[in-house]
Design a protein around this motif. Structure first.
Motif, PDB file in Angstrom:
ATOM      1  N   ASP A 199       0.829  -1.035  -0.135  1.00  0.00           N
ATOM      2  CA  ASP A 199       0.100  -0.098  -0.074  1.00  0.00           C
ATOM      3  C   ASP A 199       0.933   1.257   0.071  1.00  0.00           C
ATOM      4  OD1 ASP A 199      -2.433  -1.742   2.226  1.00  0.00           O
ATOM      5  OD2 ASP A 199      -2.463  -1.398   0.009  1.00  0.00           O
ATOM      6  N   GLY A 200       0.417   2.261  -0.100  1.00  0.00           N
ATOM      7  CA  GLY A 200       1.111   3.780  -0.407  1.00  0.00           C
ATOM      8  C   GLY A 200       0.240   4.588  -1.054  1.00  0.00           C
ATOM      9  N   VAL A 201       0.829   5.898  -1.279  1.00  0.00           N
ATOM     10  CA  VAL A 201       0.169   6.925  -1.704  1.00  0.00           C
ATOM     11  C   VAL A 201       1.189   7.602  -2.866  1.00  0.00           C
ATOM     12  CG1 VAL A 201      -1.278   7.385   0.209  1.00  0.00           C
ATOM     13  CG2 VAL A 201       0.835   8.634  -0.065  1.00  0.00           C
ATOM     14  N   GLU A 202       0.574   8.160  -3.774  1.00  0.00           N
ATOM     15  CA  GLU A 202       1.491   8.882  -4.711  1.00  0.00           C
ATOM     16  C   GLU A 202       2.371   9.959  -4.069  1.00  0.00           C
ATOM     17  OE1 GLU A 202       1.166  11.641  -8.929  1.00  0.00           O
ATOM     18  OE2 GLU A 202      -0.554  10.676  -7.915  1.00  0.00           O
ATOM     19  N   ALA A 203       3.657   9.853  -4.091  1.00  0.00           N
ATOM     20  CA  ALA A 203       4.634  10.724  -3.596  1.00  0.00           C
ATOM     21  C   ALA A 203       4.463  12.100  -3.838  1.00  0.00           C
ATOM     22  CB  ALA A 203       6.097  10.459  -3.789  1.00  0.00           C
ATOM     23  N   SER A 204       4.253  12.480  -5.230  1.00  0.00           N
ATOM     24  CA  SER A 204       3.982  14.044  -5.728  1.00  0.00           C
ATOM     25  C   SER A 204       2.919  14.578  -4.992  1.00  0.00           C
ATOM     26  CB  SER A 204       4.058  14.123  -7.098  1.00  0.00           C
ATOM     27  OG  SER A 204       2.981  13.404  -7.564  1.00  0.00           O
ATOM     28  N   LEU A 205       1.789  14.007  -4.743  1.00  0.00           N
ATOM     29  CA  LEU A 205       0.583  14.580  -4.126  1.00  0.00           C
ATOM     30  C   LEU A 205       0.918  14.286  -2.749  1.00  0.00           C
ATOM     31  CD1 LEU A 205      -2.297  15.411  -4.286  1.00  0.00           C
ATOM     32  CD2 LEU A 205      -3.040  13.073  -4.345  1.00  0.00           C
ATOM     33  N   PHE A 206       1.362  13.501  -1.932  1.00  0.00           N
ATOM     34  CA  PHE A 206       1.818  13.678  -0.667  1.00  0.00           C
ATOM     35  C   PHE A 206       2.692  14.676  -0.291  1.00  0.00           C
ATOM     36  CE2 PHE A 206       4.339  11.526   2.985  1.00  0.00           C
ATOM     37  CZ  PHE A 206       3.005  11.673   3.990  1.00  0.00           C
ATOM     38  N   TYR A 207       3.761  15.066  -1.023  1.00  0.00           N
ATOM     39  CA  TYR A 207       4.512  16.071  -0.796  1.00  0.00           C
ATOM     40  C   TYR A 207       3.602  17.259  -0.992  1.00  0.00           C
ATOM     41  CZ  TYR A 207       7.807  19.987  -1.433  1.00  0.00           C
ATOM     42  OH  TYR A 207       8.542  21.208  -1.226  1.00  0.00           O
ATOM     43  N   GLN A 208       2.805  17.644  -1.840  1.00  0.00           N
ATOM     44  CA  GLN A 208       2.013  18.821  -2.238  1.00  0.00           C
ATOM     45  C   GLN A 208       1.489  19.001  -0.765  1.00  0.00           C
ATOM     46  OE1 GLN A 208      -0.418  18.471  -5.410  1.00  0.00           O
ATOM     47  NE2 GLN A 208       1.296  18.120  -6.989  1.00  0.00           N
ATOM     48  N   CYS A 209       0.516  18.078  -0.135  1.00  0.00           N
ATOM     49  CA  CYS A 209      -0.106  18.284   1.067  1.00  0.00           C
ATOM     50  C   CYS A 209       0.917  18.541   2.246  1.00  0.00           C
ATOM     51  CB  CYS A 209      -0.638  16.943   1.331  1.00  0.00           C
ATOM     52  SG  CYS A 209      -2.265  16.372   0.396  1.00  0.00           S
ATOM     53  N   LEU A 210       2.155  17.807   2.291  1.00  0.00           N
ATOM     54  CA  LEU A 210       2.924  17.999   3.171  1.00  0.00           C
ATOM     55  C   LEU A 210       3.619  19.792   3.372  1.00  0.00           C
ATOM     56  CD1 LEU A 210       5.176  14.948   3.696  1.00  0.00           C
ATOM     57  CD2 LEU A 210       3.074  15.653   4.695  1.00  0.00           C
ATOM     58  N   GLU A 211       3.850  20.194   1.952  1.00  0.00           N
ATOM     59  CA  GLU A 211       4.231  21.559   1.748  1.00  0.00           C
ATOM     60  C   GLU A 211       2.985  22.660   2.270  1.00  0.00           C
ATOM     61  OE1 GLU A 211       6.389  23.933  -1.493  1.00  0.00           O
ATOM     62  OE2 GLU A 211       4.629  22.657  -2.216  1.00  0.00           O
ATOM     63  N   SER A 212       1.945  22.181   2.051  1.00  0.00           N
ATOM     64  CA  SER A 212       0.754  23.116   2.559  1.00  0.00           C
ATOM     65  C   SER A 212       0.878  22.953   4.039  1.00  0.00           C
ATOM     66  CB  SER A 212      -0.415  22.846   2.048  1.00  0.00           C
ATOM     67  OG  SER A 212      -1.500  23.566   2.687  1.00  0.00           O
ATOM     68  N   LEU A 213       0.930  21.917   4.597  1.00  0.00           N
ATOM     69  CA  LEU A 213       0.884  21.837   6.000  1.00  0.00           C
ATOM     70  C   LEU A 213       2.040  22.613   6.690  1.00  0.00           C
ATOM     71  CD1 LEU A 213       0.102  20.485   8.844  1.00  0.00           C
ATOM     72  CD2 LEU A 213       1.468  18.418   8.156  1.00  0.00           C
ATOM     73  N   CYS A 214       3.174  22.326   6.116  1.00  0.00           N
ATOM     74  CA  CYS A 214       4.393  23.177   6.810  1.00  0.00           C
ATOM     75  C   CYS A 214       4.308  24.787   6.631  1.00  0.00           C
ATOM     76  CB  CYS A 214       5.804  22.786   5.804  1.00  0.00           C
ATOM     77  SG  CYS A 214       6.238  21.088   6.234  1.00  0.00           S
ATOM     78  N   ASP A 215       3.610  25.133   5.369  1.00  0.00           N
ATOM     79  CA  ASP A 215       3.425  26.510   5.442  1.00  0.00           C
ATOM     80  C   ASP A 215       2.449  26.982   6.577  1.00  0.00           C
ATOM     81  OD1 ASP A 215       5.296  26.664   3.445  1.00  0.00           O
ATOM     82  OD2 ASP A 215       3.492  26.586   1.959  1.00  0.00           O
ATOM     83  N   ARG A 216       1.430  26.345   6.828  1.00  0.00           N
ATOM     84  CA  ARG A 216       0.166  26.690   7.884  1.00  0.00           C
ATOM     85  C   ARG A 216       0.679  26.311   8.983  1.00  0.00           C
ATOM     86  NH1 ARG A 216      -4.642  25.399   4.502  1.00  0.00           N
ATOM     87  NH2 ARG A 216      -3.653  23.438   4.022  1.00  0.00           N
ATOM     88  N   SER A 217       1.447  25.336   9.512  1.00  0.00           N
ATOM     89  CA  SER A 217       1.490  24.800  10.889  1.00  0.00           C
ATOM     90  C   SER A 217       2.308  25.708  11.772  1.00  0.00           C
ATOM     91  CB  SER A 217       2.074  23.371  10.738  1.00  0.00           C
ATOM     92  OG  SER A 217       2.194  22.824  12.073  1.00  0.00           O
ATOM     93  N   LYS A 218       1.765  25.740  12.905  1.00  0.00           N
ATOM     94  CA  LYS A 218       2.374  26.398  13.886  1.00  0.00           C
ATOM     95  C   LYS A 218       3.532  25.429  14.547  1.00  0.00           C
ATOM     96  CE  LYS A 218      -1.048  25.607  17.491  1.00  0.00           C
ATOM     97  NZ  LYS A 218      -1.950  26.227  18.625  1.00  0.00           N
ATOM     98  N   TYR A 219       3.558  24.452  14.577  1.00  0.00           N
ATOM     99  CA  TYR A 219       4.449  23.347  15.063  1.00  0.00           C
ATOM    100  C   TYR A 219       5.691  23.443  14.165  1.00  0.00           C
ATOM    101  CZ  TYR A 219       0.098  22.139  17.703  1.00  0.00           C
ATOM    102  OH  TYR A 219      -1.105  22.055  18.538  1.00  0.00           O
ATOM    103  N   SER A 220       6.651  22.761  14.730  1.00  0.00           N
ATOM    104  CA  SER A 220       7.917  22.326  14.116  1.00  0.00           C
ATOM    105  C   SER A 220       7.589  21.384  12.965  1.00  0.00           C
ATOM    106  CB  SER A 220       8.936  21.911  15.189  1.00  0.00           C
ATOM    107  OG  SER A 220       9.479  22.771  16.137  1.00  0.00           O
ATOM    108  N   CYS A 221       8.221  21.742  11.832  1.00  0.00           N
ATOM    109  CA  CYS A 221       8.207  20.935  10.706  1.00  0.00           C
ATOM    110  C   CYS A 221       9.659  20.679  10.031  1.00  0.00           C
ATOM    111  CB  CYS A 221       7.492  21.319   9.536  1.00  0.00           C
ATOM    112  SG  CYS A 221       5.734  21.745  10.419  1.00  0.00           S
ATOM    113  N   PRO A 222       9.967  19.677   9.558  1.00  0.00           N
ATOM    114  CA  PRO A 222      11.435  19.554   8.888  1.00  0.00           C
ATOM    115  C   PRO A 222      11.432  20.495   7.412  1.00  0.00           C
ATOM    116  CG  PRO A 222       9.915  17.676   8.573  1.00  0.00           C
ATOM    117  CD  PRO A 222       9.155  18.427   9.516  1.00  0.00           C
TER     118      PRO A 222
END
Length: 337
Positions: A199-222
């Motif tokens: 099982d797994g998800v598409e890496a490019s789509l996964f990264y787009q979601c992570l990039e949006s999360l990092c931009d808006r999250s108030k917590y520490s992100c890599p």
């Protein structure tokens, strides 16, 4: 006062209110004992310990995880205290000969933070083991780098788990997930039980979601650029595959700045130098004078031993160190058995 001002200036950009509230709380708790040293000296020592990263020793978990600096300090302290777990034949090596279980690593964590939660240790172990076999053995380096990711980025990883689950079920995660301990634990356990290695998800789509999360999250992100580079060569990936990649990525490790590179994990020249000095001092103090014919040394003339000065530490540290040392013997004994 100049020293206090300097330390406050250092802390001004690092959650100064958190440290000021804690310092005042410690001052009030120990005001009778601290009065003999003076308030200015207390604040100087307190913020010096914050700068050096020793302020988290034997503190409650809520304080240890309160700021990114506290988390990095705890990681660095855990590494420096227990890096000898990775010794091989008495010499530092990148090959670890001592393998411990998650429970045993948790006991080591509790020596530094008595109420450290087992849940975080288990989550770090799952990154290494990829399943729920918590009785399996792990090397120090594997556990340490997995623990670093899980501990420092805990809120980020809970949000990532929710995003991954939504992608896996065909949903579009277009909002920031607010992590909670219960939801994060449920989702991570659900992923490990329900998803096969294929099982797994598409890496490019996964990264787009992570990039949006990092931009808006108030917590520490890599750093998102490092995450993008890490995922650039993958087409699909699983959740725990992503966590393992984070733990192994030396670029992310350097960006976090708490631990050395894996090749230098068992080297700490500053600590080794201090230990060599202590050993040399003890050796000089233990030199015996002429003994009697019976070998009895009880009647040897008393020598005036040079006093080894140590820096003054806040009283709450000394008290908790004493209390912990009394209880740590049982932990050590039980682990040896």
């Amino acid at each position: 006062l100049i020293s206090v001002s300097y330390c406050l200036l250092f802390a001004a950009q690092r959650h100064v209110l958190t440290y000021m509230e804690d310092a005042v709380s410690q001052l009030l708790e120990n005001r009778e004992d601290i009065s003999q040293y003076g308030i200015a000296r207390f604040f100087t020592e307190y913020f010096n310990s914050v700068r050096q990263g020793t302020h988290i020793l034997f503190r409650e978990f809520s304080f240890v995880q309160a700021t990114p600096h506290n988390r990095a300090s705890f990681l660095r302290t855990f590494w420096r205290c227990f890096r000898t777990v990775g010794k091989n034949g008495g010499k530092y090596s990148s090959i670890c000969c001592y393998l411990l279980t998650a429970q045993e690593y948790h006991c080591l964590l509790q020596l530094l933070c008595p109420d450290f939660p087992m849940e975080l240790t288990q989550k770090a172990a799952r990154i290494v083991l990829m399943d729920d076999a918590m009785d399996c053995l792990m090397s120090f380096s594997d556990f340490l780098f997995a623990f670093q990711i899980q501990f420092y980025y805990s809120e980020f990883l809970e949000s990532v788990a929710a995003i991954y689950q939504d992608l896996l079920t065909g949903k579009n995660p277009n909002t920031v997930i607010v992590p909670t301990s219960s939801s994060g634990q449920h989702r991570q356990r659900q992923l490990s039980n329900d998803c096969s290695p294929l099982d797994g998800v598409e890496a490019s789509l996964f990264y787009q979601c992570l990039e949006s999360l990092c931009d808006r999250s108030k917590y520490s992100c890599p750093p998102s650029a490092l995450v993008k580079e890490m995922l650039s060569s993958a087409q699909r990936l699983t959740f725990y595959g992503f966590l393992m990649a984070l733990a192994k990525d030396q670029g992310i490790n350097r960006a976090l700045g708490a631990l050395p590179d894996k090749g230098d994990l068992f080297l700490d020249p500053a600590m080794d130098q201090e230990l060599e000095k202590l050993v040399a001092q003890v050796s000089r103090l233990s030199v015996s004078g002429p003994t009697s014919s019976s070998g009895d040394t009880t009647n040897l003339p008393v020598r005036n031993s040079p006093r080894i000065n140590s820096p003054w530490k806040p009283l709450h540290h000394r008290r908790k160190m004493d209390a912990e040392s009394e209880g740590s013997n049982e932990e050590t004994d039980s682990s040896e058995n």
